[in-house]
Design a protein around this motif. Structure first.
Motif, PDB file in Angstrom:
ATOM      1  N   ASP A   3       0.820  -1.207   0.000  1.00  0.00           N
ATOM      2  CA  ASP A   3       0.000   0.000   0.000  1.00  0.00           C
ATOM      3  C   ASP A   3       0.855   1.258   0.000  1.00  0.00           C
ATOM      4  O   ASP A   3       0.541   2.246  -0.669  1.00  0.00           O
ATOM      5  N   PHE A   4       1.962   1.224   0.743  1.00  0.00           N
ATOM      6  CA  PHE A   4       2.845   2.384   0.780  1.00  0.00           C
ATOM      7  C   PHE A   4       3.581   2.558  -0.537  1.00  0.00           C
ATOM      8  O   PHE A   4       3.724   3.678  -1.038  1.00  0.00           O
ATOM      9  N   LEU A   5       4.042   1.479  -1.117  1.00  0.00           N
ATOM     10  CA  LEU A   5       4.780   1.583  -2.376  1.00  0.00           C
ATOM     11  C   LEU A   5       3.883   2.050  -3.514  1.00  0.00           C
ATOM     12  O   LEU A   5       4.329   2.757  -4.418  1.00  0.00           O
ATOM     13  N   ARG A   6       2.624   1.663  -3.477  1.00  0.00           N
ATOM     14  CA  ARG A   6       1.686   2.057  -4.525  1.00  0.00           C
ATOM     15  C   ARG A   6       0.987   3.379  -4.231  1.00  0.00           C
ATOM     16  O   ARG A   6       0.239   3.894  -5.052  1.00  0.00           O
ATOM     17  N   GLN A  22      -0.787  12.214  -2.202  1.00  0.00           N
ATOM     18  CA  GLN A  22      -1.635  12.625  -3.314  1.00  0.00           C
ATOM     19  C   GLN A  22      -0.818  13.261  -4.443  1.00  0.00           C
ATOM     20  O   GLN A  22      -1.334  13.475  -5.539  1.00  0.00           O
ATOM     21  N   ARG A  23       0.454  13.550  -4.184  1.00  0.00           N
ATOM     22  CA  ARG A  23       1.330  14.147  -5.196  1.00  0.00           C
ATOM     23  C   ARG A  23       2.233  13.114  -5.854  1.00  0.00           C
ATOM     24  O   ARG A  23       3.078  13.459  -6.676  1.00  0.00           O
ATOM     25  N   ARG A  24       2.058  11.860  -5.493  1.00  0.00           N
ATOM     26  CA  ARG A  24       2.896  10.818  -6.067  1.00  0.00           C
ATOM     27  C   ARG A  24       2.561  10.613  -7.540  1.00  0.00           C
ATOM     28  O   ARG A  24       1.467  10.922  -7.999  1.00  0.00           O
ATOM     29  N   LYS A  25       3.515  10.081  -8.285  1.00  0.00           N
ATOM     30  CA  LYS A  25       3.278   9.758  -9.691  1.00  0.00           C
ATOM     31  C   LYS A  25       2.129   8.738  -9.822  1.00  0.00           C
ATOM     32  O   LYS A  25       1.990   7.899  -8.929  1.00  0.00           O
ATOM     33  N   PRO A  26       1.293   8.876 -10.833  1.00  0.00           N
ATOM     34  CA  PRO A  26       1.464   9.665 -12.058  1.00  0.00           C
ATOM     35  C   PRO A  26       1.075  11.138 -11.947  1.00  0.00           C
ATOM     36  O   PRO A  26       1.052  11.828 -12.971  1.00  0.00           O
ATOM     37  N   ASN A  27       0.741  11.620 -10.748  1.00  0.00           N
ATOM     38  CA  ASN A  27       0.522  13.051 -10.580  1.00  0.00           C
ATOM     39  C   ASN A  27       1.796  13.794 -11.013  1.00  0.00           C
ATOM     40  O   ASN A  27       2.891  13.472 -10.538  1.00  0.00           O
ATOM     41  N   PRO A  28       1.690  14.788 -11.885  1.00  0.00           N
ATOM     42  CA  PRO A  28       2.887  15.474 -12.388  1.00  0.00           C
ATOM     43  C   PRO A  28       3.383  16.590 -11.477  1.00  0.00           C
ATOM     44  O   PRO A  28       4.312  17.322 -11.851  1.00  0.00           O
ATOM     45  N   TYR A  29       2.808  16.717 -10.291  1.00  0.00           N
ATOM     46  CA  TYR A  29       3.096  17.860  -9.416  1.00  0.00           C
ATOM     47  C   TYR A  29       4.593  18.074  -9.207  1.00  0.00           C
ATOM     48  O   TYR A  29       5.120  19.174  -9.429  1.00  0.00           O
ATOM     49  N   ASN A  30       5.306  17.036  -8.775  1.00  0.00           N
ATOM     50  CA  ASN A  30       6.731  17.201  -8.455  1.00  0.00           C
ATOM     51  C   ASN A  30       7.582  17.417  -9.699  1.00  0.00           C
ATOM     52  O   ASN A  30       8.616  18.097  -9.636  1.00  0.00           O
ATOM     53  N   LEU A  31       7.173  16.856 -10.831  1.00  0.00           N
ATOM     54  CA  LEU A  31       7.881  17.131 -12.076  1.00  0.00           C
ATOM     55  C   LEU A  31       7.757  18.606 -12.438  1.00  0.00           C
ATOM     56  O   LEU A  31       8.732  19.255 -12.840  1.00  0.00           O
TER      57      LEU A  31
END
Length: 216
Positions: free
Chosen positions: A46-49, A144-153
């Motif tokens: 769950d954490f990795l995903r 909520q900012r993890r990929k595929p969210n492009p926020y950090n990119l």
């Protein structure tokens, strides 16, 4: 195509993947602390995903404060990785030498914890290669900012004042994140890279970081 910057995922691209057994044991300690019936393998998955809904429901059912659970899991997960790096059980890939030779502004964009990323880059004398490092703290808001969210990119591109970028990743989710950010991607075909089943194709496929010199 010319690019203003090159951005890299970390785990599986720059550095070897965290040891699954060590990370499972870290989650086992969390499981025992909160007396959960959920197998540690599922907690880790769950954490990795970034499965926030599953973690939230588990905490609700067990009457655990979600933030308290996240803090404990973050502490154990980060410490397990730092120990692994310090002990020499986890290293960078040999072809990282190719990155050192690139004459581009560069950054790291990863779903791993910023503390792990900073320690790893310093440990292997790579910190000076990257002008920005964007990670993901193990908190509900940053999940909520993890990929595929492009926020950090996008944050990395803003930091580097870049209008165009190439993102190098080793997973389908990296390619999706790049597509969502409106930038090109290079899929690095490491031994662990699974065959992509997404309808989003990478701009390039490379079998070594050295091949980026041909792409760029």
């Amino acid at each position: 195509m010319s690019y203003d910057t090159v951005l890299f995922d970390c785990d599986g691209v720059i550095a070897e993947m965290p040891d699954r057994t060590a990370m499972t044991e870290a989650m086992r300690r969390v499981q025992r602390r909160f007396e959960l019936s959920t197998p540690p393998e599922q907690i880790l998955s769950d954490f990795l995903r970034g499965n926030l809904s599953s973690i939230t429901e588990r905490c609700r059912s067990a009457e655990i404060e979600r933030d308290t659970f996240f803090a404990a899991a973050a502490r154990e997960g980060v410490q397990a990785q730092l120990t692994e790096i310090r002990s020499g059980l986890r290293s960078v890939y040999d072809d990282i030498a190719a990155v050192r030779q690139l004459n581009y502004p560069m950054g790291v964009v990863s779903d791993n914890h910023p503390r792990v990323l900073s320690f790893l880059l310093q440990q292997f004398n790579l910190a000076s290669c990257f002008e920005t490092v964007q990670g993901c703290r193990f908190t509900p808001s940053e999940f909520q900012r993890r990929k595929p969210n492009p926020y950090n990119l996008k944050i990395a591109m803003e930091t580097l004042d870049a209008e165009s970028a190439l993102y190098v990743g080793d997973r389908e989710i990296d390619i999706k994140a790049a597509d969502n950010a409106g930038i090109d991607s290079a899929l690095l075909l490491r031994d662990h890279t699974a065959e992509s089943e997404t309808d989003v194709a990478p701009t390039y496929e490379v079998s070594s970081l050295w091949q980026l010199h041909n792409v760029l």
